[in-house]
Write a protein that holds these residues in place. Structure first.
Motif, PDB file in Angstrom:
ATOM      1  N   ALA A  74       0.850  -1.192   0.000  1.00 65.31           N
ATOM      2  CA  ALA A  74       0.000   0.000   0.000  1.00 65.31           C
ATOM      3  C   ALA A  74       0.882   1.238   0.000  1.00 65.31           C
ATOM      4  O   ALA A  74       1.959   1.249   0.613  1.00 65.31           O
ATOM      5  CB  ALA A  74      -0.911   0.021   1.223  1.00 65.31           C
ATOM      6  N   VAL A 100       1.274   5.170   1.028  1.00 64.34           N
ATOM      7  CA  VAL A 100       0.732   6.036   2.077  1.00 64.34           C
ATOM      8  C   VAL A 100       1.475   7.367   2.067  1.00 64.34           C
ATOM      9  O   VAL A 100       2.693   7.420   1.901  1.00 64.34           O
ATOM     10  CB  VAL A 100       0.890   5.368   3.465  1.00 64.34           C
ATOM     11  CG1 VAL A 100       0.351   6.271   4.567  1.00 64.34           C
ATOM     12  CG2 VAL A 100       0.202   4.011   3.480  1.00 64.34           C
ATOM     13  N   LEU A 148      -2.791   0.470   9.732  1.00 66.43           N
ATOM     14  CA  LEU A 148      -2.913   1.890   9.409  1.00 66.43           C
ATOM     15  C   LEU A 148      -4.107   2.572  10.057  1.00 66.43           C
ATOM     16  O   LEU A 148      -4.130   3.810  10.176  1.00 66.43           O
ATOM     17  CB  LEU A 148      -3.014   2.067   7.886  1.00 66.43           C
ATOM     18  CG  LEU A 148      -1.823   1.561   7.065  1.00 66.43           C
ATOM     19  CD1 LEU A 148      -2.080   1.795   5.578  1.00 66.43           C
ATOM     20  CD2 LEU A 148      -0.532   2.257   7.492  1.00 66.43           C
ATOM     21  N   VAL A 155      -4.068   7.105   2.482  1.00 64.21           N
ATOM     22  CA  VAL A 155      -3.746   5.873   1.762  1.00 64.21           C
ATOM     23  C   VAL A 155      -4.132   6.064   0.299  1.00 64.21           C
ATOM     24  O   VAL A 155      -5.316   6.189  -0.043  1.00 64.21           O
ATOM     25  CB  VAL A 155      -4.479   4.662   2.368  1.00 64.21           C
ATOM     26  CG1 VAL A 155      -4.147   3.395   1.585  1.00 64.21           C
ATOM     27  CG2 VAL A 155      -4.099   4.495   3.838  1.00 64.21           C
ATOM     28  N   GLN A 176      -8.026   0.483   0.828  1.00 65.38           N
ATOM     29  CA  GLN A 176      -8.953   1.584   1.120  1.00 65.38           C
ATOM     30  C   GLN A 176     -10.315   1.040   1.535  1.00 65.38           C
ATOM     31  O   GLN A 176     -10.942   1.557   2.469  1.00 65.38           O
ATOM     32  CB  GLN A 176      -9.088   2.487  -0.108  1.00 65.38           C
ATOM     33  CG  GLN A 176      -7.797   3.211  -0.479  1.00 65.38           C
ATOM     34  CD  GLN A 176      -7.911   3.912  -1.829  1.00 65.38           C
ATOM     35  OE1 GLN A 176      -8.635   3.452  -2.716  1.00 65.38           O
ATOM     36  NE2 GLN A 176      -7.181   5.020  -1.971  1.00 65.38           N
TER      37      GLN A 176
END
Length: 319
Positions: A235, A237, A281, A290, A297
């Motif tokens: 991911a 960020v 997160l 994100v 998400q």
């Protein structure tokens, strides 16, 4: 006859040059008969150890063996005791052995070796916790590694189904307070979590340790493979540069800086699944953004809805 005891006898003789069987017995806390057998075994093996008869006799190292026998320099002796000393602070047997080895060193090495041995103390307990005793099974498997004893294991896998394995224990690793056994099986090298071993019994057979096996190298390869599995999804960020170190401290190698975007930093966070990334997160709330992938998400949105549904109607008293 233990090889470590013979080494201790040699170090003692290097320090003193000449010893009696009674002196060896007193230093190593063994019987005089055992000490005499050890001295005779060293002589038979070709080491220049010879008995000196008479009132002031004993056993003596001949020629230059007294100074060259161990091959240790002062710097090497200090490095050795820096390494061994911390272990002695948490293992009574190691502490006793270390004390004997220090006494057996030459006078010129002894002071610095003693200081090195006492330079570091390891406290393995976390704040607010007690020191955990090493599991008895770990002790048994450690002994099996040393003695080359083949073991039969009943092992519980991730799905909690059990299977029976016959293994050649090659080494043990303590990683983050979890013990792992590296062993050879009929299907090749395998790694077992010791806390998932249901039963462990020696088979009565011994095995030959592979000449090219190195535990440190093998474990590094195991960690590399495991980290690759743990990093199946990434991911992206955005976050404030001031807090990047916090994310890296928490996630380790699963968090990498990937450049700057304006006054913020772009980082890459990896984990096996979208849910696992989202769980890491979610606690950052709105302080991070994100950028993707959509699966992460979506998991963050789902976690947010769950929390809202559970707590939105509560007042400050929790009712």
């Amino acid at each position: 006859m233990r090889a470590d005891r013979l080494v201790a006898v040699l170090l003692l003789m290097q320090a003193r040059g000449r010893v009696t069987a009674a002196e060896v017995a007193a230093e190593l806390e063994i019987s005089v008969a055992t000490a005499r057998r050890d001295l005779e075994a060293l002589s038979t093996a070709g080491i220049p150890v010879h008995p000196q008869p008479g009132r002031n006799g004993g056993w003596q190292l001949i020629g230059g063996a007294r100074t060259d026998l161990s091959g240790l320099t002062a710097t090497e002796a200090q490095a050795l005791f820096l390494l061994v000393g911390p272990a002695a602070s948490i293992a009574p047997d190691a502490k006793a052995a270390l004390r004997k080895l220090v006494r057996a060193l030459p006078d010129t090495f002894r002071e610095h070796a003693q200081a090195a041995a006492e330079a570091v103390v390891i406290d393995p307990a976390r704040w607010g916790a007690h020191v955990k005793e090493r599991p008895e099974l770990v002790r048994r498997l450690q002994d099996a590694v040393v003695r080359r004893e083949r073991f039969r294991l009943v092992y519980s896998g991730r799905g909690r189904s059990t299977s029976e394995r016959v293994v050649d224990p090659l080494g043990l690793v303590d990683k983050d307070d979890v013990w792992y056994l590296v062993a050879w099986t009929e299907k090749g090298q395998r790694t077992f979590r010791v806390d998932r071993v249901v039963e462990a019994e020696p088979t009565g057979a011994v095995f030959e340790r592979p000449a090219d096996f190195d535990l440190s190298t093998a474990w590094a390869e195991i960690v590399e493979r495991m980290e690759e599995r743990r990093s199946g999804l990434t991911a992206t960020v955005l976050m404030d540069a001031r807090f990047v170190w916090v994310m890296q401290d928490r996630l380790g190698r699963n968090c990498e800086v990937d450049g700057a975007v304006g006054d913020r930093v772009r980082v890459r966070v990896t984990a096996p699944t979208p849910l696992m990334i989202a769980q890491e997160l979610a606690g950052w709330g709105g302080s991070i953004e994100v950028l993707g992938p959509p699966s992460v998400q979506a998991e963050l949105a789902r976690l947010g809805r769950e929390l809202t549904d559970r707590y939105a109607g509560m007042d400050q008293s929790g009712e």
